[in-house]
Write a protein that holds these residues in place. Structure first.
Motif, PDB file in Angstrom:
ATOM      1  N   ASN A   2       7.032   8.291  -1.609  1.00 39.35           N
ATOM      2  CA  ASN A   2       5.776   8.277  -2.244  1.00 39.35           C
ATOM      3  C   ASN A   2       4.685   9.110  -1.320  1.00 39.35           C
ATOM      4  O   ASN A   2       4.772   8.921  -0.099  1.00 39.35           O
ATOM      5  N   LYS A   3       3.678   9.494  -1.813  1.00 32.84           N
ATOM      6  CA  LYS A   3       2.616  10.040  -1.197  1.00 32.84           C
ATOM      7  C   LYS A   3       2.925  11.506  -0.651  1.00 32.84           C
ATOM      8  O   LYS A   3       2.147  12.016   0.270  1.00 32.84           O
TER       9      LYS A   3
ATOM     10  N   ALA B 289       2.243   9.681  -6.795  1.00 30.54           N
ATOM     11  CA  ALA B 289       1.521   9.131  -8.080  1.00 30.54           C
ATOM     12  C   ALA B 289       0.402   9.674  -8.152  1.00 30.54           C
ATOM     13  O   ALA B 289       0.091   9.735  -9.339  1.00 30.54           O
ATOM     14  N   LYS B 290      -0.227  10.204  -7.326  1.00 31.02           N
ATOM     15  CA  LYS B 290      -1.674  10.984  -7.418  1.00 31.02           C
ATOM     16  C   LYS B 290      -1.230  12.169  -8.315  1.00 31.02           C
ATOM     17  O   LYS B 290      -2.041  12.478  -9.338  1.00 31.02           O
TER      18      LYS B 290
ATOM     19  N   ALA C 142       0.913  -1.281   0.026  1.00 27.63           N
ATOM     20  CA  ALA C 142      -0.044  -0.122  -0.047  1.00 27.63           C
ATOM     21  C   ALA C 142       0.971   1.302   0.035  1.00 27.63           C
ATOM     22  O   ALA C 142       0.247   2.456   0.283  1.00 27.63           O
ATOM     23  N   VAL C 143       2.094   1.339  -0.219  1.00 26.11           N
ATOM     24  CA  VAL C 143       3.015   2.455  -0.365  1.00 26.11           C
ATOM     25  C   VAL C 143       2.784   3.200  -1.514  1.00 26.11           C
ATOM     26  O   VAL C 143       3.118   4.293  -1.802  1.00 26.11           O
ATOM     27  N   GLY C 144       2.337   2.304  -2.547  1.00 25.89           N
ATOM     28  CA  GLY C 144       1.767   3.137  -3.929  1.00 25.89           C
ATOM     29  C   GLY C 144       2.796   2.530  -5.015  1.00 25.89           C
ATOM     30  O   GLY C 144       2.887   3.265  -5.946  1.00 25.89           O
ATOM     31  N   LYS C 145       3.441   1.236  -5.154  1.00 28.13           N
ATOM     32  CA  LYS C 145       4.151   0.746  -5.741  1.00 28.13           C
ATOM     33  C   LYS C 145       3.556   0.640  -7.331  1.00 28.13           C
ATOM     34  O   LYS C 145       3.921   1.352  -8.494  1.00 28.13           O
ATOM     35  N   SER C 146       2.271   0.072  -7.261  1.00 25.96           N
ATOM     36  CA  SER C 146       1.239  -0.029  -8.526  1.00 25.96           C
ATOM     37  C   SER C 146       0.987   1.284  -9.128  1.00 25.96           C
ATOM     38  O   SER C 146       1.013   1.390 -10.344  1.00 25.96           O
ATOM     39  N   SER C 147       0.883   2.050  -8.047  1.00 23.26           N
ATOM     40  CA  SER C 147       0.306   3.692  -8.440  1.00 23.26           C
ATOM     41  C   SER C 147       1.450   4.050  -9.225  1.00 23.26           C
ATOM     42  O   SER C 147       1.198   5.044 -10.111  1.00 23.26           O
TER      43      SER C 147
ATOM     44  N   GLN D 275      -5.569   5.917  -9.818  1.00 27.34           N
ATOM     45  CA  GLN D 275      -6.658   5.297  -9.424  1.00 27.34           C
ATOM     46  C   GLN D 275      -6.795   5.374  -7.740  1.00 27.34           C
ATOM     47  O   GLN D 275      -5.677   4.918  -7.053  1.00 27.34           O
ATOM     48  N   GLU D 276      -7.844   6.030  -7.489  1.00 26.52           N
ATOM     49  CA  GLU D 276      -7.883   6.414  -5.845  1.00 26.52           C
ATOM     50  C   GLU D 276      -7.965   5.137  -4.861  1.00 26.52           C
ATOM     51  O   GLU D 276      -7.578   4.884  -3.956  1.00 26.52           O
TER      52      GLU D 276
ATOM     53  N   ASP E  13       1.613  14.149  -1.789  1.00 22.32           N
ATOM     54  CA  ASP E  13       0.803  14.997  -2.033  1.00 22.32           C
ATOM     55  C   ASP E  13      -0.167  15.111  -0.588  1.00 22.32           C
ATOM     56  O   ASP E  13      -1.038  16.110  -0.159  1.00 22.32           O
TER      57      ASP E  13
HETATM   58  P1  GDP Z   1       1.044  -1.055  -3.448  1.00 19.69           P
HETATM   59  O1  GDP Z   1       0.415  -1.998  -2.511  1.00 19.69           O
HETATM   60  O2  GDP Z   1       2.227  -0.327  -2.933  1.00 19.69           O
HETATM   61  O3  GDP Z   1       1.188  -1.393  -4.936  1.00 19.69           O
HETATM   62  O4  GDP Z   1       0.052   0.242  -3.421  1.00 19.69           O
HETATM   63  P2  GDP Z   1      -0.936   0.774  -4.573  1.00 19.69           P
HETATM   64  O5  GDP Z   1      -0.281   1.648  -5.811  1.00 19.69           O
HETATM   65  O6  GDP Z   1      -1.830  -0.355  -4.596  1.00 19.69           O
HETATM   66  O7  GDP Z   1      -1.595   1.997  -3.530  1.00 19.69           O
HETATM   67  C1  GDP Z   1      -2.235   1.902  -2.176  1.00 19.69           C
HETATM   68  C2  GDP Z   1      -3.283   3.019  -1.935  1.00 19.69           C
HETATM   69  O8  GDP Z   1      -2.468   4.099  -1.950  1.00 19.69           O
HETATM   70  C3  GDP Z   1      -4.208   3.013  -2.997  1.00 19.69           C
HETATM   71  O9  GDP Z   1      -5.586   3.502  -2.874  1.00 19.69           O
HETATM   72  C4  GDP Z   1      -3.821   4.381  -3.965  1.00 19.69           C
HETATM   73  O10 GDP Z   1      -4.748   5.150  -4.527  1.00 19.69           O
HETATM   74  C5  GDP Z   1      -3.042   5.232  -2.962  1.00 19.69           C
HETATM   75  N1  GDP Z   1      -1.958   5.772  -3.332  1.00 19.69           N
HETATM   76  C6  GDP Z   1      -1.046   5.686  -4.073  1.00 19.69           C
HETATM   77  N2  GDP Z   1       0.174   6.323  -4.490  1.00 19.69           N
HETATM   78  C7  GDP Z   1      -0.433   7.602  -3.717  1.00 19.69           C
HETATM   79  C8  GDP Z   1       0.120   8.738  -3.720  1.00 19.69           C
HETATM   80  O11 GDP Z   1       0.806   9.170  -4.306  1.00 19.69           O
HETATM   81  N3  GDP Z   1      -0.973   9.734  -3.039  1.00 19.69           N
HETATM   82  C9  GDP Z   1      -1.942   9.288  -2.606  1.00 19.69           C
HETATM   83  N4  GDP Z   1      -2.560  10.442  -1.661  1.00 19.69           N
HETATM   84  N5  GDP Z   1      -2.350   7.920  -2.493  1.00 19.69           N
HETATM   85  C10 GDP Z   1      -1.822   7.074  -3.098  1.00 19.69           C
END
Ligand code: GDP
Ligand code: MG
Length: 196
Positions: free
Chosen positions: A119-120, A176-177, A16-21, A32-33, A122
């Motif tokens: 990441n994040k 990523a947002k 959930a750190v935002g790798k896929s995002s 994607q939110e 924002d």
């Molecule tokens: P992963 O498990 O590391 O691949 O994380 P995801 O890409 O699935 O993102 C996990 C959650 O964090 C999702 O709800 C995303 O929308 C949110 N998210 C990812 N990147 C960002 C960012 O840069 N800013 C914010 N506000 N939310 C983010």
């Protein structure tokens, strides 16, 4: 026409750190939110044009959950690059990132290019640094009420930057947002990939 130089890149970091995002932003310029968690790993490709060459990234986006940890070596073993991602609002994710860096330094290709990515950004209610801002009284700032919903920074930028510098890692902060900093991560990695 230039033949693209293929580079295998693996994304690591806590769930959930935002790798896929970050990858989605880089590959499709989209966000994607409520992104569904990655199961196992996802594979994506994206080209990156530098002045003197074209790099084709072959990106392995891994699942962050602990139960998938044992699969990670399959993805980083032959990787020329890795982006280790953490969430700037979550201290535990930085600790996890550091443990990934250690694992890469011990087990991956010794020439692997590693980027540490916070990441994040924002989510931070920080103003951009202006001259003299550092002089501000820290306690006064800390006591100011913050609008609800805002998250505070949990990983100081200078601490992460110093850690990266010491380990010879590239360092970035991204969103990523909003897209801030994302292309730079891949471009700077591309520049450090040796051509041979
Ligand atoms: P992963 O498990 O590391 O691949 O994380 P995801 O890409 O699935 O993102 C996990 C959650 O964090 C999702 O709800 C995303 O929308 C949110 N998210 C990812 N990147 C960002 C960012 O840069 N800013 C914010 N506000 N939310 C983010
Ligand atoms: Mg994912």
């Amino acid at each position: 026409p230039q033949k693209p130089f293929q580079t295998k890149l693996v994304l690591l970091g806590e769930a959930a750190v935002g790798k896929s995002s970050v990858v989605l932003r880089f590959v499709q310029n989209d966000f994607q939110e409520n992104k569904e968690p990655t199961i196992g790993a996802a594979f994506l490709t994206q080209k990156c044009r530098l002045e003197d060459r074209l790099i084709k990234f072959e990106i392995w986006d891994t699942a962050g959950q602990e139960r998938f940890h044992s699969l990670a070596p399959m993805y980083y073993r032959n990787a020329q690059a890795s982006a280790v991602i953490y969430d700037v609002t979550k201290a535990s994710s930085f600790e996890k990132a550091k443990s990934w860096v250690k694992e890469l330094q011990r087990q991956a290709n010794p020439n692997i290019v590693i980027a540490l990515v916070g990441n994040k950004i924002d989510l931070l209610n920080e103003t951009t640094a202006e001259a003299g801002e550092e002089e501000e009284d820290e306690t006064a700032t800390a006591n100011e009420s913050t609008p609800s919903g805002d998250s505070a920074r949990a990983v100081p930028k200078d601490e992460a930057e110093a850690y990266a510098k010491e380990g010879g890692l590239l360092f970035f902060e991204t969103s990523a947002k909003t897209g801030e900093g994302v292309v730079e991560v891949f471009t700077e990695i591309a520049k450090k990939i040796p051509i041979d």
